[in-house]
Design a protein around this motif. Structure first.
Motif, PDB file in Angstrom:
ATOM      1  N   THR A  83       0.828  -1.204   0.000  1.00  0.00           N
ATOM      2  CA  THR A  83       0.000   0.000   0.000  1.00  0.00           C
ATOM      3  C   THR A  83       0.858   1.249   0.000  1.00  0.00           C
ATOM      4  O   THR A  83       1.772   1.379   0.823  1.00  0.00           O
ATOM      5  CB  THR A  83      -0.925   0.032   1.242  1.00  0.00           C
ATOM      6  OG1 THR A  83      -1.830  -1.064   1.179  1.00  0.00           O
ATOM      7  CG2 THR A  83      -1.718   1.326   1.312  1.00  0.00           C
ATOM      8  N   ARG A  87      -0.687   7.960  -0.459  1.00  0.00           N
ATOM      9  CA  ARG A  87      -1.710   8.187  -1.482  1.00  0.00           C
ATOM     10  C   ARG A  87      -3.036   7.501  -1.160  1.00  0.00           C
ATOM     11  O   ARG A  87      -4.098   8.039  -1.488  1.00  0.00           O
ATOM     12  CB  ARG A  87      -1.194   7.699  -2.840  1.00  0.00           C
ATOM     13  CG  ARG A  87      -0.016   8.502  -3.360  1.00  0.00           C
ATOM     14  CD  ARG A  87       0.383   8.044  -4.755  1.00  0.00           C
ATOM     15  NE  ARG A  87       1.486   8.824  -5.276  1.00  0.00           N
ATOM     16  CZ  ARG A  87       2.030   8.641  -6.486  1.00  0.00           C
ATOM     17  NH1 ARG A  87       1.546   7.692  -7.283  1.00  0.00           N
ATOM     18  NH2 ARG A  87       3.046   9.394  -6.878  1.00  0.00           N
ATOM     19  N   ASP A  88      -2.994   6.345  -0.548  1.00  0.00           N
ATOM     20  CA  ASP A  88      -4.229   5.614  -0.220  1.00  0.00           C
ATOM     21  C   ASP A  88      -4.430   5.663   1.287  1.00  0.00           C
ATOM     22  O   ASP A  88      -4.112   4.719   2.009  1.00  0.00           O
ATOM     23  CB  ASP A  88      -4.121   4.170  -0.719  1.00  0.00           C
ATOM     24  CG  ASP A  88      -5.454   3.434  -0.656  1.00  0.00           C
ATOM     25  OD1 ASP A  88      -6.376   3.921   0.022  1.00  0.00           O
ATOM     26  OD2 ASP A  88      -5.561   2.351  -1.276  1.00  0.00           O
ATOM     27  N   ARG A  89      -4.957   6.777   1.778  1.00  0.00           N
ATOM     28  CA  ARG A  89      -5.037   6.979   3.210  1.00  0.00           C
ATOM     29  C   ARG A  89      -6.021   6.025   3.887  1.00  0.00           C
ATOM     30  O   ARG A  89      -5.790   5.576   5.010  1.00  0.00           O
ATOM     31  CB  ARG A  89      -5.448   8.425   3.515  1.00  0.00           C
ATOM     32  CG  ARG A  89      -4.397   9.440   3.143  1.00  0.00           C
ATOM     33  CD  ARG A  89      -3.080   9.189   3.865  1.00  0.00           C
ATOM     34  NE  ARG A  89      -3.240   9.219   5.311  1.00  0.00           N
ATOM     35  CZ  ARG A  89      -2.602   8.398   6.149  1.00  0.00           C
ATOM     36  NH1 ARG A  89      -1.772   7.470   5.698  1.00  0.00           N
ATOM     37  NH2 ARG A  89      -2.784   8.504   7.447  1.00  0.00           N
ATOM     38  N   LYS A  90      -7.120   5.688   3.234  1.00  0.00           N
ATOM     39  CA  LYS A  90      -8.088   4.789   3.850  1.00  0.00           C
ATOM     40  C   LYS A  90      -7.482   3.407   4.055  1.00  0.00           C
ATOM     41  O   LYS A  90      -7.611   2.806   5.131  1.00  0.00           O
ATOM     42  CB  LYS A  90      -9.361   4.691   3.008  1.00  0.00           C
ATOM     43  CG  LYS A  90     -10.468   3.886   3.688  1.00  0.00           C
ATOM     44  CD  LYS A  90     -11.763   3.957   2.916  1.00  0.00           C
ATOM     45  CE  LYS A  90     -12.863   3.184   3.644  1.00  0.00           C
ATOM     46  NZ  LYS A  90     -14.158   3.248   2.918  1.00  0.00           N
ATOM     47  N   ALA A  91      -6.799   2.894   3.041  1.00  0.00           N
ATOM     48  CA  ALA A  91      -6.146   1.591   3.178  1.00  0.00           C
ATOM     49  C   ALA A  91      -5.020   1.659   4.197  1.00  0.00           C
ATOM     50  O   ALA A  91      -4.793   0.707   4.948  1.00  0.00           O
ATOM     51  CB  ALA A  91      -5.615   1.129   1.821  1.00  0.00           C
TER      52      ALA A  91
END
Length: 258
Positions: A83, A87-91
């Motif tokens: 991950t 960039r992919d804060r939710k993950a």
């Protein structure tokens, strides 16, 4: 009693460890203006219990923020378990959490329940479900009576525990501890260390003090934004202490630049 508790600081919790977290840094660079803080760090490492040491200003806290996804590298990439955490804060919330040295830099909401429920809501839970899960965490830590407490009435150590509970509630696979014991007295250090046993994931513990890092598997020594050493904890820490002792015998801080 205090002496007995102190033996637990930095030691591996008794709870079973999850599968190792995979850290991948590819020429990661971060600078403040013209000052390079981290210089093209490259690392590919499976982490269960990792100690990170270095002098003040070596880039430890910046590395912590990069790994937590709070800042992005200006060059290169940082990934945890595949991950891109910036960039992919939710993950990223499910992969990594962070406990700062100063809890006031982490706390957002006025009450304990609101603070614990916030991260769960960020992970997609509805308000009622988030609050129910937050109450379950409070109960697990024996702090159900803190639910309605206003955080500005808590001590520094109690605020640290709120932050720990809030991060634990989100159940990240990896928890980064950024000098969490700095400035705390002996009983509070021991108590917070004991509460860490409620966390069952992997740990990266960042400190300039080797005494905080007993029981860790690996160690990374950061020096001037670069990796000075990486390997077995005992060897790396011994080399670090020897070098810091050597520097301490010098008298460079007594000299003024011309």
């Amino acid at each position: 009693m205090i002496a007995q508790d102190m033996t637990q600081i930095g030691r591996t919790p008794a709870a079973p460890v999850r599968q190792a977290s995979q850290l991948h840094l590819e020429a990661a660079r971060f600078a403040h203006g013209e000052k390079v803080v981290l210089d093209a760090l490259t690392l590919d490492l499976a982490v269960t219990r990792l100690a990170v040491v270095g002098r003040n200003g070596s880039g430890k806290s910046t590395l912590a923020r990069l790994l937590a996804g709070l800042v992005a590298p200006q060059e290169g990439r940082v990934r945890i378990n595949g991950t891109d955490v910036a960039r992919d804060r939710k993950a990223a919330l499910g992969e990594v959490g962070i406990l700062f040295q100063n809890p006031d830099h982490q706390i957002i909401f006025p009450t304990v329940l609101e603070e614990l429920a916030f991260g769960l809501a960020q992970q997609g839970r509805k308000k009622a479900a988030a609050e129910a899960a937050a109450r379950a965490v409070l109960a697990r830590f024996g702090k159900s009576h803190w639910e309605a407490a206003y955080i500005n009435t808590l001590s520094h150590g109690q605020k640290h525990l709120v932050c720990l509970m809030a991060v634990t509630a989100m159940a990240p696979r990896l928890l980064i501890l950024d000098e969490p014991f700095a400035g705390l007295d002996i009983p509070t250090r021991a108590q917070l260390s004991r509460y860490l046993s409620h966390y069952t994931g992997n740990l990266i513990h960042i400190s300039h003090d080797p005494a905080d890092l007993a029981g860790y598997d690996q160690a990374l020594w950061l020096e001037r934004g670069q990796i000075a050493a990486l390997g077995a904890r005992d060897r790396v820490i011994a080399d670090y202490v020897a070098r810091m002792t050597e520097l301490g015998e010098a008298d460079d801080i007594a000299d003024l630049a011309g």
